[in-house]
Design a protein around this motif. Structure first.
Motif, mmCIF file in Angstrom:
data_model
loop_
_atom_site.group_PDB
_atom_site.id
_atom_site.type_symbol
_atom_site.label_atom_id
_atom_site.label_comp_id
_atom_site.label_asym_id
_atom_site.label_seq_id
_atom_site.Cartn_x
_atom_site.Cartn_y
_atom_site.Cartn_z
ATOM 1 N N ALA A 128 30.537 -39.253 4.115
ATOM 2 C CA ALA A 128 29.635 -39.656 2.934
ATOM 3 C C ALA A 128 28.733 -40.410 4.222
ATOM 4 N N GLY A 130 24.897 -41.284 5.934
ATOM 5 C CA GLY A 130 23.747 -41.538 5.988
ATOM 6 C C GLY A 130 23.426 -40.429 6.120
ATOM 7 N N ALA A 131 23.966 -39.282 6.561
ATOM 8 C CA ALA A 131 23.597 -37.641 6.544
ATOM 9 C C ALA A 131 23.315 -37.434 5.411
ATOM 10 N N ASN A 151 35.656 -37.717 1.692
ATOM 11 C CA ASN A 151 35.272 -38.951 2.951
ATOM 12 C C ASN A 151 36.715 -39.681 3.430
ATOM 13 N N ARG A 152 36.762 -39.270 4.780
ATOM 14 C CA ARG A 152 38.060 -40.542 4.933
ATOM 15 C C ARG A 152 38.525 -41.452 4.306
ATOM 16 N N THR A 153 36.623 -42.389 4.427
ATOM 17 C CA THR A 153 37.574 -43.330 3.323
ATOM 18 C C THR A 153 36.889 -43.556 2.109
ATOM 19 N N LYS A 156 33.553 -44.826 -0.096
ATOM 20 C CA LYS A 156 32.418 -44.843 -0.405
ATOM 21 C C LYS A 156 32.163 -43.436 -0.409
ATOM 22 N N SER A 190 30.572 -37.066 11.532
ATOM 23 C CA SER A 190 30.829 -36.590 12.939
ATOM 24 C C SER A 190 31.681 -36.754 13.350
ATOM 25 N N MET A 214 27.070 -29.417 10.083
ATOM 26 C CA MET A 214 25.513 -30.065 10.369
ATOM 27 C C MET A 214 25.058 -30.729 12.025
HETATM 28 P P1 NDP Z 1 27.484 -41.524 9.835
HETATM 29 O O1 NDP Z 1 28.094 -42.699 10.957
HETATM 30 O O2 NDP Z 1 26.637 -42.807 8.531
HETATM 31 O O3 NDP Z 1 28.488 -40.937 8.814
HETATM 32 C C1 NDP Z 1 29.769 -40.500 9.707
HETATM 33 C C2 NDP Z 1 30.520 -39.936 8.526
HETATM 34 O O4 NDP Z 1 31.489 -39.413 9.123
HETATM 35 C C3 NDP Z 1 31.309 -41.012 7.770
HETATM 36 O O5 NDP Z 1 31.550 -40.077 6.723
HETATM 37 C C4 NDP Z 1 32.574 -41.220 8.365
HETATM 38 O O6 NDP Z 1 33.871 -41.248 7.866
HETATM 39 C C5 NDP Z 1 33.262 -39.755 8.828
HETATM 40 N N1 NDP Z 1 34.310 -39.148 9.738
HETATM 41 C C6 NDP Z 1 33.817 -39.807 11.359
HETATM 42 N N2 NDP Z 1 34.580 -39.750 12.058
HETATM 43 C C7 NDP Z 1 35.661 -38.864 11.533
HETATM 44 C C8 NDP Z 1 37.301 -38.362 11.079
HETATM 45 N N3 NDP Z 1 37.287 -38.566 13.344
HETATM 46 N N4 NDP Z 1 37.375 -38.259 10.836
HETATM 47 C C9 NDP Z 1 37.144 -37.746 9.364
HETATM 48 N N5 NDP Z 1 35.697 -38.410 8.894
HETATM 49 C C10 NDP Z 1 35.282 -38.897 9.934
HETATM 50 O O7 NDP Z 1 26.974 -40.752 10.766
HETATM 51 P P2 NDP Z 1 25.628 -39.785 10.190
HETATM 52 O O8 NDP Z 1 26.043 -39.650 8.361
HETATM 53 O O9 NDP Z 1 24.247 -39.863 10.529
HETATM 54 O O10 NDP Z 1 25.822 -38.042 11.087
HETATM 55 C C11 NDP Z 1 26.176 -37.583 10.104
HETATM 56 C C12 NDP Z 1 26.384 -35.558 11.221
HETATM 57 O O11 NDP Z 1 25.857 -35.677 10.603
HETATM 58 C C13 NDP Z 1 26.245 -35.959 12.734
HETATM 59 O O12 NDP Z 1 27.604 -35.222 13.299
HETATM 60 C C14 NDP Z 1 24.864 -36.040 12.608
HETATM 61 O O13 NDP Z 1 24.542 -35.353 14.605
HETATM 62 C C15 NDP Z 1 24.865 -34.851 12.129
HETATM 63 N N6 NDP Z 1 23.223 -34.883 11.493
HETATM 64 C C16 NDP Z 1 22.793 -33.646 11.942
HETATM 65 C C17 NDP Z 1 21.336 -32.912 11.454
HETATM 66 C C18 NDP Z 1 20.703 -31.906 12.222
HETATM 67 O O14 NDP Z 1 19.323 -32.447 11.960
HETATM 68 N N7 NDP Z 1 21.399 -31.420 12.188
HETATM 69 C C19 NDP Z 1 20.177 -34.093 10.939
HETATM 70 C C20 NDP Z 1 21.246 -35.595 10.998
HETATM 71 C C21 NDP Z 1 22.655 -35.918 10.840
HETATM 72 P P3 NDP Z 1 34.384 -42.999 7.426
HETATM 73 O O15 NDP Z 1 33.148 -43.158 6.043
HETATM 74 O O16 NDP Z 1 35.778 -43.078 6.319
HETATM 75 O O17 NDP Z 1 34.558 -43.922 8.444
#
Ligand code: NDP
Length: 270
Positions: A128, A130-131, A151-153, A156, A190, A214
């Motif tokens: 949940a 930015g992506a 989502n983990r949280t 959100k 991520s 992604m």
């Molecule tokens: P953010 O940091 O905004 O969000 C990260 C998300 O991942 C949060 O929902 C977070 O949960 C969750 N998360 C992180 N670690 C874990 C874990 N160990 N277990 C479960 N959930 C986890 O990142 P973005 O949204 O910007 O990016 C997310 C992914 O998308 C990245 O891998 C990025 O590379 C990819 N991406 C790919 C694109 C493409 O063109 N292919 C374009 C844009 C992004 P919580 O809210 O609980 O912290």
């Protein structure tokens, strides 16, 4: 002088965008340059203004500047307004900054290119951040029967679902309340970056289900390995990267490149 474009990020050394846009430009006979610029963390606005003052016509924007780019825009597309962040800036002839987000349309086009049907499907999105916020509008426009965000949280995911409720049947939860089966599961967390796997139930994927990450890498991510071991068709985010770039290229140059050929080239180079 050739037309100038760039991608801003911090760090930016890893970006494949210069390579992708060089391939697009060559393929479409466009005279342009596209460079990677590491903007200072505290002064994205200054970096964009300096680029425009030096003749820059447009830019992609990546982590951590997507929200700041949203704020610098004079004119936002509708999908950008809903996403709250942008990845594409255009310096207009009227001197104004136009902004759009192309990640979501990139994801949907890549799913279509792989023959994945979203219409009437039960879709799960993991994450949940930015992506995920950026892809919800185009995903919902593709007409899924229901879209669940986990989502983990948990809060959100619930908040994000509430923000998009008017666009379709959208719900949100933590991972513990997850109940399959889903025909399409999209990993927008991520977690893959650190080789981690969100906790997922064995019942997650429908028979003939599709798992999309992604993230992309030379080898399948842990999420795609997990899904493949359970019989799912797997797709990584390389095509999304190329498709979102193609949409930005179209906004700047009004020409649509052949994305399949560029995706194949990049796959070889991974
Ligand atoms: P953010 O940091 O905004 O969000 C990260 C998300 O991942 C949060 O929902 C977070 O949960 C969750 N998360 C992180 N670690 C874990 C874990 N160990 N277990 C479960 N959930 C986890 O990142 P973005 O949204 O910007 O990016 C997310 C992914 O998308 C990245 O891998 C990025 O590379 C990819 N991406 C790919 C694109 C493409 O063109 N292919 C374009 C844009 C992004 P919580 O809210 O609980 O912290």
């Amino acid at each position: 002088m050739s037309d100038r474009y760039c991608v801003f990020g911090h760090p930016i050394g890893h970006s494949r965008s210069p390579r992708i846009h060089a391939l697009f430009a060559e393929q479409c006979g466009q005279t342009m340059t596209y460079e990677a610029i590491e903007a200072p963390r505290e002064d994205f606005v200054g970096a964009w203004r300096a680029f425009v003052a030096a003749g820059g016509l447009g830019a992609n924007v990546t982590v951590p500047f997507k929200e700041e780019a949203y704020r610098v825009a004079d004119v936002l597309s509708q999908r950008a307004r809903r996403a709250g962040a942008v990845n594409t800036l255009v310096h207009g002839r009227d001197g104004r900054t136009y902004a759009d987000t192309t990640d979501g349309v990139g994801l949907v086009r890549d799913l279509e290119a792989h023959g994945v049907t979203l219409d009437d499907a039960r879709v799960l999105v993991l994450g949940a951040g930015g992506a995920v916020r950026g892809v919800l509008d185009p995903l919902l426009a593709a007409g899924p029967r229901a879209l669940h965000i986990a989502n983990r949280t948990a809060e959100k995911a619930v908040g994000l679902a509430a923000d998009f409720q008017q666009e379709g049947d959208v719900t949100g939860s933590g991972h513990d309340a997850l109940e399959g089966p889903f025909e399409v599961v999209i990993n927008g967390t991520s977690a893959s970056l650190s080789g981690e796997l969100p906790p997922l139930p064995e019942t997650l994927l429908a028979a003939d289900g599709v798992a999309y990450d992604m993230m992309y890498a030379a080898d399948p991510t842990v999420f795609l390995q997990w899904a493949s071991a359970r019989g799912a068709r797997t797709i990584d985010g390389l095509g999304m990267l190329v498709e979102q770039a193609a949409e930005s290229f179209f906004l700047w140059r009004h020409v649509r490149p052949d994305t399949g050929a560029v995706r194949d080239t990049l796959r070889h180079e991974l």
